[in-house]
Design a protein around this motif. Sequence first.
Motif, PDB file in Angstrom:
ATOM      1  N   HIS A 100       0.589 -10.362   2.588  1.00  0.00           N
ATOM      2  CA  HIS A 100       1.742  -9.769   1.925  1.00  0.00           C
ATOM      3  C   HIS A 100       1.295  -8.455   1.288  1.00  0.00           C
ATOM      4  O   HIS A 100       0.317  -8.426   0.545  1.00  0.00           O
ATOM      5  CB  HIS A 100       2.250 -10.742   0.858  1.00  0.00           C
ATOM      6  N   LEU A 108       2.407  -8.347   9.107  1.00  0.00           N
ATOM      7  CA  LEU A 108       2.414  -8.140   7.661  1.00  0.00           C
ATOM      8  C   LEU A 108       3.825  -8.222   7.092  1.00  0.00           C
ATOM      9  O   LEU A 108       4.782  -7.754   7.700  1.00  0.00           O
ATOM     10  CB  LEU A 108       1.831  -6.758   7.323  1.00  0.00           C
ATOM     11  N   ARG A 109       3.942  -8.809   5.906  1.00  0.00           N
ATOM     12  CA  ARG A 109       5.182  -8.712   5.125  1.00  0.00           C
ATOM     13  C   ARG A 109       4.992  -7.575   4.136  1.00  0.00           C
ATOM     14  O   ARG A 109       4.007  -7.553   3.390  1.00  0.00           O
ATOM     15  CB  ARG A 109       5.464 -10.013   4.381  1.00  0.00           C
ATOM     16  N   GLU A 129       6.511  -4.858   1.146  1.00  0.00           N
ATOM     17  CA  GLU A 129       7.466  -4.469   0.121  1.00  0.00           C
ATOM     18  C   GLU A 129       7.276  -2.980  -0.151  1.00  0.00           C
ATOM     19  O   GLU A 129       6.193  -2.554  -0.553  1.00  0.00           O
ATOM     20  CB  GLU A 129       7.224  -5.243  -1.183  1.00  0.00           C
ATOM     21  N   GLN A 162      10.494  -7.379   8.699  1.00  0.00           N
ATOM     22  CA  GLN A 162       9.510  -7.878   7.731  1.00  0.00           C
ATOM     23  C   GLN A 162       9.356  -6.952   6.533  1.00  0.00           C
ATOM     24  O   GLN A 162       8.504  -7.165   5.674  1.00  0.00           O
ATOM     25  CB  GLN A 162       8.149  -8.073   8.409  1.00  0.00           C
ATOM     26  N   ILE A 185       6.883  -9.574  -8.047  1.00  0.00           N
ATOM     27  CA  ILE A 185       6.204  -9.393  -6.768  1.00  0.00           C
ATOM     28  C   ILE A 185       4.730  -9.749  -6.918  1.00  0.00           C
ATOM     29  O   ILE A 185       4.054  -9.254  -7.816  1.00  0.00           O
ATOM     30  CB  ILE A 185       6.343  -7.945  -6.262  1.00  0.00           C
ATOM     31  N   VAL A 208       1.445  -9.921  -4.393  1.00  0.00           N
ATOM     32  CA  VAL A 208       1.005  -9.611  -3.038  1.00  0.00           C
ATOM     33  C   VAL A 208      -0.512  -9.729  -2.913  1.00  0.00           C
ATOM     34  O   VAL A 208      -1.224  -9.910  -3.899  1.00  0.00           O
ATOM     35  CB  VAL A 208       1.465  -8.189  -2.620  1.00  0.00           C
ATOM     36  N   ASP A 209      -0.978  -9.598  -1.676  1.00  0.00           N
ATOM     37  CA  ASP A 209      -2.412  -9.673  -1.391  1.00  0.00           C
ATOM     38  C   ASP A 209      -3.065  -8.298  -1.334  1.00  0.00           C
ATOM     39  O   ASP A 209      -4.265  -8.164  -1.581  1.00  0.00           O
ATOM     40  CB  ASP A 209      -2.632 -10.372  -0.039  1.00  0.00           C
TER      41      ASP A 209
END
Length: 245
Positions: A92, A114-115, A117, A140, A155, A157-158
């Motif tokens: 993410h 990949l997701r 934002e 995505q 949020i 994320v990674d």
Amino acid sequence: MTGSTERHPAPASSTSDPASATGTPPTPTADEARAAEQVFGSRVDLAQRYVEHLATSGIERGLLGPREVPRLWERHVLNCAVIGELIPFGVHVADVGSGAGLPGLALAIARPDLRIELIEPLERRVQWLGEVIEDLGLEQVRVHRDRAENVAGSIDVDVVTSRAVSALSTLVPWSMPLLHGSGRMLAIKGRSAADEIAKAEKAIRRAGGVDPRVLTAGQDLLPVPTTVVAIDAAPSRDRSTAARR
């Protein structure tokens, strides 16, 4: 400004159709075409359409300057997409200060696993990003009209990416909270990357960052590889100790 996740409207015919806006999309050189084939694979046509958006409606709306058009492939789209080699499969990602979708949209095209934002505070840029996402069918990807510091609570994320957003000492406090103590920040920078790390040493520690270093991506694909500052997030149990140093 209140934060919101934008639903992507249908492209407006007067602005989102590359053929209807001013500007001529650049034809990639032979070397750029070979690099694009390797980076984007079967999705290279989507990359071409993205370049068309950048060269036309992107210029028309002021997301990029007209002088950048001849350099869109190498300096912008490929320069950003190659950082995908530094990102694990299926994670993410949050892209801070997405602007014209660099690197966020370039990554989304190259890495459909990949997701992503996209975080961008300016309405006109958010509108353009939504139109491009809709046209390219990038399901995505989500767009948030807000600042990174305002969405950190919602949020997690990674990986956090950015390009040409701010000096590292300012960018780190915006980016690291999105990781919530686990993951990596990847900031595309220039030749002064090492100097920026030195100047941002205190900001990195206070934000819970560890092991700041300069990496390169696209070494075998681009004439000038992409320079990236990578900073890992310290586990929450280690943050208080790091901040006191």
